[in-house]
Write an enzyme that holds these catalytic residues in place. Structure first.
Site, PDB file in Angstrom:
ATOM      1  N   GLU A 152     -21.178  74.739 -22.956  1.00 29.45           N
ATOM      2  CA  GLU A 152     -21.338  73.040 -23.010  1.00 29.45           C
ATOM      3  C   GLU A 152     -21.904  73.403 -22.148  1.00 29.45           C
ATOM      4  OE1 GLU A 152     -18.604  69.847 -24.792  1.00 29.45           O
ATOM      5  OE2 GLU A 152     -18.110  71.053 -26.181  1.00 29.45           O
ATOM      6  N   CYS A 264     -12.993  73.977 -26.552  1.00 25.91           N
ATOM      7  CA  CYS A 264     -12.211  75.298 -27.834  1.00 25.91           C
ATOM      8  C   CYS A 264     -11.165  76.098 -27.305  1.00 25.91           C
ATOM      9  CB  CYS A 264     -13.184  75.694 -27.102  1.00 25.91           C
ATOM     10  SG  CYS A 264     -15.046  74.592 -27.964  1.00 25.91           S
TER      11      CYS A 264
HETATM   12  C1  UGA Z   1     -15.975  78.186 -23.653  1.00 29.54           C
HETATM   13  C2  UGA Z   1     -16.491  80.078 -23.875  1.00 29.54           C
HETATM   14  O1  UGA Z   1     -16.420  79.383 -22.064  1.00 29.54           O
HETATM   15  C3  UGA Z   1     -18.009  79.612 -24.507  1.00 29.54           C
HETATM   16  O2  UGA Z   1     -18.162  80.951 -24.316  1.00 29.54           O
HETATM   17  C4  UGA Z   1     -17.412  79.554 -25.631  1.00 29.54           C
HETATM   18  O3  UGA Z   1     -18.295  79.928 -27.105  1.00 29.54           O
HETATM   19  C5  UGA Z   1     -16.823  78.287 -25.891  1.00 29.54           C
HETATM   20  O4  UGA Z   1     -15.776  77.495 -24.807  1.00 29.54           O
HETATM   21  C6  UGA Z   1     -16.705  77.714 -27.131  1.00 29.54           C
HETATM   22  O5  UGA Z   1     -15.438  78.600 -28.160  1.00 29.54           O
HETATM   23  O6  UGA Z   1     -17.283  76.968 -28.291  1.00 29.54           O
HETATM   24  P1  UGA Z   1     -17.023  76.048 -23.007  1.00 29.54           P
HETATM   25  O7  UGA Z   1     -15.495  74.855 -23.492  1.00 29.54           O
HETATM   26  O8  UGA Z   1     -18.131  75.024 -23.425  1.00 29.54           O
HETATM   27  O9  UGA Z   1     -17.268  76.608 -23.608  1.00 29.54           O
HETATM   28  O10 UGA Z   1     -16.417  75.040 -21.191  1.00 29.54           O
HETATM   29  P2  UGA Z   1     -15.806  76.402 -20.558  1.00 29.54           P
HETATM   30  O11 UGA Z   1     -17.455  75.926 -19.845  1.00 29.54           O
HETATM   31  O12 UGA Z   1     -15.332  77.601 -20.983  1.00 29.54           O
HETATM   32  O13 UGA Z   1     -15.054  75.723 -19.464  1.00 29.54           O
HETATM   33  C7  UGA Z   1     -13.795  75.616 -20.156  1.00 29.54           C
HETATM   34  C8  UGA Z   1     -12.856  74.300 -19.250  1.00 29.54           C
HETATM   35  O14 UGA Z   1     -12.583  75.530 -17.768  1.00 29.54           O
HETATM   36  C9  UGA Z   1     -13.587  73.532 -17.889  1.00 29.54           C
HETATM   37  O15 UGA Z   1     -12.653  72.566 -18.532  1.00 29.54           O
HETATM   38  C10 UGA Z   1     -14.015  74.436 -17.025  1.00 29.54           C
HETATM   39  O16 UGA Z   1     -14.001  72.811 -16.176  1.00 29.54           O
HETATM   40  C11 UGA Z   1     -12.849  74.836 -17.077  1.00 29.54           C
HETATM   41  N1  UGA Z   1     -13.110  75.864 -15.904  1.00 29.54           N
HETATM   42  C12 UGA Z   1     -14.054  76.815 -15.951  1.00 29.54           C
HETATM   43  C13 UGA Z   1     -12.482  75.865 -15.222  1.00 29.54           C
HETATM   44  O17 UGA Z   1     -11.244  75.153 -14.203  1.00 29.54           O
HETATM   45  N2  UGA Z   1     -11.959  76.870 -14.041  1.00 29.54           N
HETATM   46  C14 UGA Z   1     -13.068  77.869 -13.423  1.00 29.54           C
HETATM   47  O18 UGA Z   1     -13.672  78.961 -13.130  1.00 29.54           O
HETATM   48  C15 UGA Z   1     -14.418  77.885 -15.266  1.00 29.54           C
END
Ligand code: UGA
Length: 437
Positions: A152, A264
């Site tokens: 997202e 997710c």
């Molecule tokens: C995640 C995956 O990254 C995608 O590849 C996957 O397609 C998707 O789930 C899914 O299964 O549909 P998304 O949920 O959009 O994507 O978000 P992310 O960018 O992965 O972030 C997830 C969470 O981790 C967020 O709350 C973000 O703030 C947190 N995060 C991310 C951290 O706390 N630290 C980081 O270094 C990166």
């Protein structure tokens, strides 16, 4: 090609519009009349950068139609199933009600030669079970599993330019044909050299949960290091920079802070544990429960930090929470760490005012007892503590001197290590963060 997309949430709506922009004739189907109405009018039913522009572009071509009538899928050669698989209310497992219902309803509209393509995240073993439903209804149709990896906030880019593509197909001629048809669907990104892996159903299903589990583990790993930094006096952001220079580790997804949320990562690691247990391999992914625990502890720690800066209790304090979405550039509040912390503070007696550039409406629906303020400086007015819980650009760019003019006390807790610490300290703020000083 004529393509149908069933389920028009974050994944399906972007997929449908992207397929239309690649030149296909697309019919999108959803049971939610509000989504159908918005998309039919060329409006995005959720906030996603670049999506409305894509819808406008596609509207000019007339290649995308949206309806709530599933019969409209008849005649499409490829049917993408993009419905949600949330966590079940009675445990960790995935709720497959929507996927099952979509496949069953779709099955009565299939013709020989058509391909059904699952994109939803499902427990390993689901595709084989659904393939039987499909072939019983229409022996000439084939099921393929084509997991989606879009993030997202980057959904349009990730859909049009994925970093890899995976097809899970059955053995033999029908599987080869399914792969060939998918190659036609993705002809444009494939000519750009996108890596493509053709495999069996279980591998394709596992790739998806393995990827999300790895990402969740990476985040919890760095947050565990943050816990150590907190007690030992280290700085987790410098630690992440230093280990991230090792190309084998890499710096991405090592941002310590409030941890992961969304629709997710949290539910996928739990569903993976539940499925592994069912398969008698629970031990293999038992570490994911620790990953979940570490993630949870960050939220508790955040409330403790807020309490610390306020002299030992949040009760009666006026706290501004900046961020409600689970991540920036999204209006999604599913399992949002920011919203969870806001609720915990509220339950502890704080007077919490929440701001978010895009997610206030969704947050209000989910947590109506909190106070929301659509204008950031109005939200900051009179605050005794400011908590940055989602790292929107708007918050990173806040001028600490200007913010100081609005608040009652200069206390800031940076839940995402997103602020320029020195600038805030220089402006006279009492700055606290997760994993550093
Ligand atoms: C995640 C995956 O990254 C995608 O590849 C996957 O397609 C998707 O789930 C899914 O299964 O549909 P998304 O949920 O959009 O994507 O978000 P992310 O960018 O992965 O972030 C997830 C969470 O981790 C967020 O709350 C973000 O703030 C947190 N995060 C991310 C951290 O706390 N630290 C980081 O270094 C990166």
């Amino acid at each position: 090609m004529k393509i149908s997309v069933i389920g028009l949430g974050y994944l399906g709506a972007v997929h449908a519009a992207s397929m239309a922009s690649l030149g296909h004739e697309v019919v999108g189907v959803d049971v939610d009349p509000a989504k159908v109405e918005a998309l039919s009018a060329g409006k995005a039913p959720f906030y996603e950068p670049g999506f409305e522009a894509l819808l406008e572009e596609v509207a000019q071509t007339g290649r995308l139609t949206v309806t709530s009538d599933l019969a409209a899928v008849a005649g499409s050669s490829v049917h993408f199933v993009c419905v949600g698989t949330p966590q079940r209310s009675d445990g960790y497992a995935a709720d497959l009600t929507y996927v099952d219902a979509a496949i069953r309803s779709l099955s009565s509209h299939l013709s020989p030669g058509e391909i059904v393509v699952g994109k939803s995240t499902v427990p390993v073993g689901t595709a084989a079970r659904l393939a039987e439903i499909v072939s019983k209804a229409e022996p000439g149709a084939v099921l393929a599993w084509n997991p989606e990896f879009l993030r997202e906030g980057f959904a349009v880019k990730d859909t049009l330019h994925p970093d890899r593509i995976v097809y899970g197909v059955p053995e033999g001629e029908s599987g080869r044909r399914a792969a060939q048809v998918l190659d036609e669907v993705y002809a444009v990104p494939l000519t750009d050299g996108m890596p493509r892996i053709v495999t069996d159903y279980p591998t394709a299903e596992l790739v998806k949960v393995a990827a999300n589990s790895f990402l969740a583990t990476k985040i919890s790993f760095i947050n565990a290091m943050a816990e150590l930094c907190e007690v030992a006096g280290g700085d987790v952001t410098q630690l992440a920079d230093a280990i991230g220079h090792d190309a084998r580790i890499g710096r991405r997804f090592l941002n310590a802070g409030l941890g992961f949320g969304g629709g997710c990562l949290p539910k996928d690691i739990r569903a993976f544990m539940a499925r592994a247990d069912e398969l008698g391999a629970g031990e293999a992914v038992a570490f994911l429960s620790e990953v979940d625990e570490i993630n949870h502890r960050r939220r508790v720690r955040m409330v403790d930090l807020a309490s610390d800066v306020l002299g030992g209790t949040v009760e009666g304090a006026r706290i501004t929470v900046l961020g409600a979405a689970f991540k920036p550039d999204s209006d999604d509040v599913r399992d949002s760490p920011a919203l969870d912390v806001a609720v915990r503070l509220h339950e502890n007696g704080a007077h919490v005012v929440v701001h978010d550039p895009e997610a206030v409406e969704n947050a209000r629906l989910k947590q109506p007892s909190l106070s929301y303020e659509p204008e950031v400086y109005a939200a900051l007015d009179g605050a005794e503590a400011v908590l940055v819980l989602t790292e929107w650009r708007q918050y990173r760019d806040l001028d600490p001197d200007k913010v100081a003019e609005y608040v009652a006390q200069r206390n800031v807790v940076d839940g995402r290590n997103a602020l320029d610490r020195d600038a805030w300290k220089t402006a006279g703020w009492h700055y606290r963060a997760l994993g550093r000083h």
